[in-house]
Design an enzyme around this catalytic site. Structure first.
Site, PDB file in Angstrom:
ATOM      1  N   ASP A  14       0.724  -1.210  -0.010  1.00  0.00           N
ATOM      2  CA  ASP A  14      -0.018   0.075  -0.057  1.00  0.00           C
ATOM      3  C   ASP A  14       0.923   1.169   0.131  1.00  0.00           C
ATOM      4  OD1 ASP A  14      -2.434   1.306  -0.005  1.00  0.00           O
ATOM      5  OD2 ASP A  14      -2.626   1.148   2.046  1.00  0.00           O
ATOM      6  N   HIS A 212      -5.525   5.729   7.060  1.00  0.00           N
ATOM      7  CA  HIS A 212      -4.634   6.551   6.393  1.00  0.00           C
ATOM      8  C   HIS A 212      -4.700   7.986   7.153  1.00  0.00           C
ATOM      9  CE1 HIS A 212      -4.718   4.706   2.076  1.00  0.00           C
ATOM     10  NE2 HIS A 212      -4.744   3.943   3.060  1.00  0.00           N
ATOM     11  N   CYS A 243      -4.145   5.086  -1.935  1.00  0.00           N
ATOM     12  CA  CYS A 243      -4.706   4.348  -3.052  1.00  0.00           C
ATOM     13  C   CYS A 243      -4.898   4.878  -4.289  1.00  0.00           C
ATOM     14  CB  CYS A 243      -6.233   3.814  -2.397  1.00  0.00           C
ATOM     15  SG  CYS A 243      -7.342   2.822  -3.697  1.00  0.00           S
TER      16      CYS A 243
END
Length: 305
Positions: A14, A212, A243
């Site tokens: 990620d 996040h 993302c």
């Protein structure tokens, strides 16, 4: 306080997937090794997505081949569909994390599947794990719900909406369910309420939280999750990434920032803070920028003796 908080390191997946610079497979392998030297025991190392969509995650099989089995360490592969799961099995991943969505809007944009279709897909993956033969054959399986605290396409997401999907996932026998704040819009109060809402729906499944820091609430949300009884958190070394399928979804919560806060409070994580900071600075150098984490700039606190 002796409670242990497990931090799953997601920087190699990620973290790197939303960065402009594409690291070589060799650099990605070295990044994993540095993180393991810093104490990481579960690492989301690769993603089995089409390289045209996410070029940063190309050559997943090459990366996994460069990470031979190591007792006590688990390398996780992310899969968005059946093909991705099959690739992860063939690459000998220790775990496969199936990406899902709490909303139709994000699911259709990200995977081309509605929520109901994603649950059906997960059911097929679970069935495939049952069909793998041999003692201990096949990887462990988890599922992570994206946009649990808000969707860039469908807007607000309700407690009941998330709980219903978690119930469907748990009914399939998935042992760990991740709840992700993909665009960084959660707040500590909503985090606590959402965990309370899904706990009964999750049954015996372990809950894992993925935050996040897009809007500077990542560590605060992790705190709320720990206070609500969750013991497994995702984090990304250096605070890199985000993302690519969600507008402005930048900034994972930084592993070293989270470890610092937890250690100061007396929790155990198994991480070496100095080694984490060094790894963050190393990957920042490879990406050609300073990592966004606070600890990589300020360093740890060393009281005067």
């Amino acid at each position: 306080m002796s409670r242990r908080i497990e931090i799953v390191e997601v920087g190699p997946r990620d973290g790197l997937q939303n960065e402009a610079v594409v690291l070589t497979s060799e650099d990605r392998i070295e990044f994993v090794r540095k993180l393991e030297d810093a104490g990481a025991r579960r690492i989301e190392a690769v993603s089995f997505v089409h390289p045209k969509l996410v070029p940063q995650m190309a050559e997943a099989e090459t990366v996994m081949a460069g990470l031979p089995k190591d007792a006590g360490r688990s390398r996780i592969g992310l899969a968005l569909n059946l093909k991705g799961f099959d690739r992860a099995v063939a690459a000998d991943c220790d775990e496969v994390n199936v990406a899902m969505s709490a909303t139709d809007g994000f699911g259709l944009k990200n995977q081309g599947l509605s929520v109901a279709q994603q649950v059906d897909m997960l059911g097929q993956i679970v069935e495939r794990t049952h069909n793998l033969t041999g003692a201990g054959a096949g990887p462990k399986l988890s599922a992570t719900l994206s946009v649990v605290w808000g969707c860039p396409f469908d807007g607000e997401v309700s407690d009941g909406q998330v709980a219903a999907i978690v119930r469907d996932i748990a009914a399939l026998g998935v042992a760990e369910i991740g709840l992700a704040d993909t665009i960084g819009v959660g707040d500590p109060w909503t985090v606590r309420r959402r965990i309370e809402a899904v706990r009964a729906a999750a049954g015996d499944a372990t809950l894992r939280l993925h935050f996040h820091d897009t809007r500077n609430t990542g560590v605060a949300n992790a705190y709320a999750g720990v206070e609500a009884g969750v013991d497994v958190l995702d984090a990304s070394c250096g605070g890199i990434g985000g993302c690519p399928f969600a507008p402005n979804a930048t900034g994972n919560v930084a592993t070293e920032d989270l470890v610092f806060a937890l250690h100061r409070a007396g929790f155990e994580t198994g991480y070496d803070l100095d080694a984490l900071i060094a790894a963050a600075q190393w990957v920042g150098g490879k990406l050609g920028k300073a990592p966004p984490s606070k600890l990589s700039k300020a360093g740890p606190f060393r009281p005067v003796a």
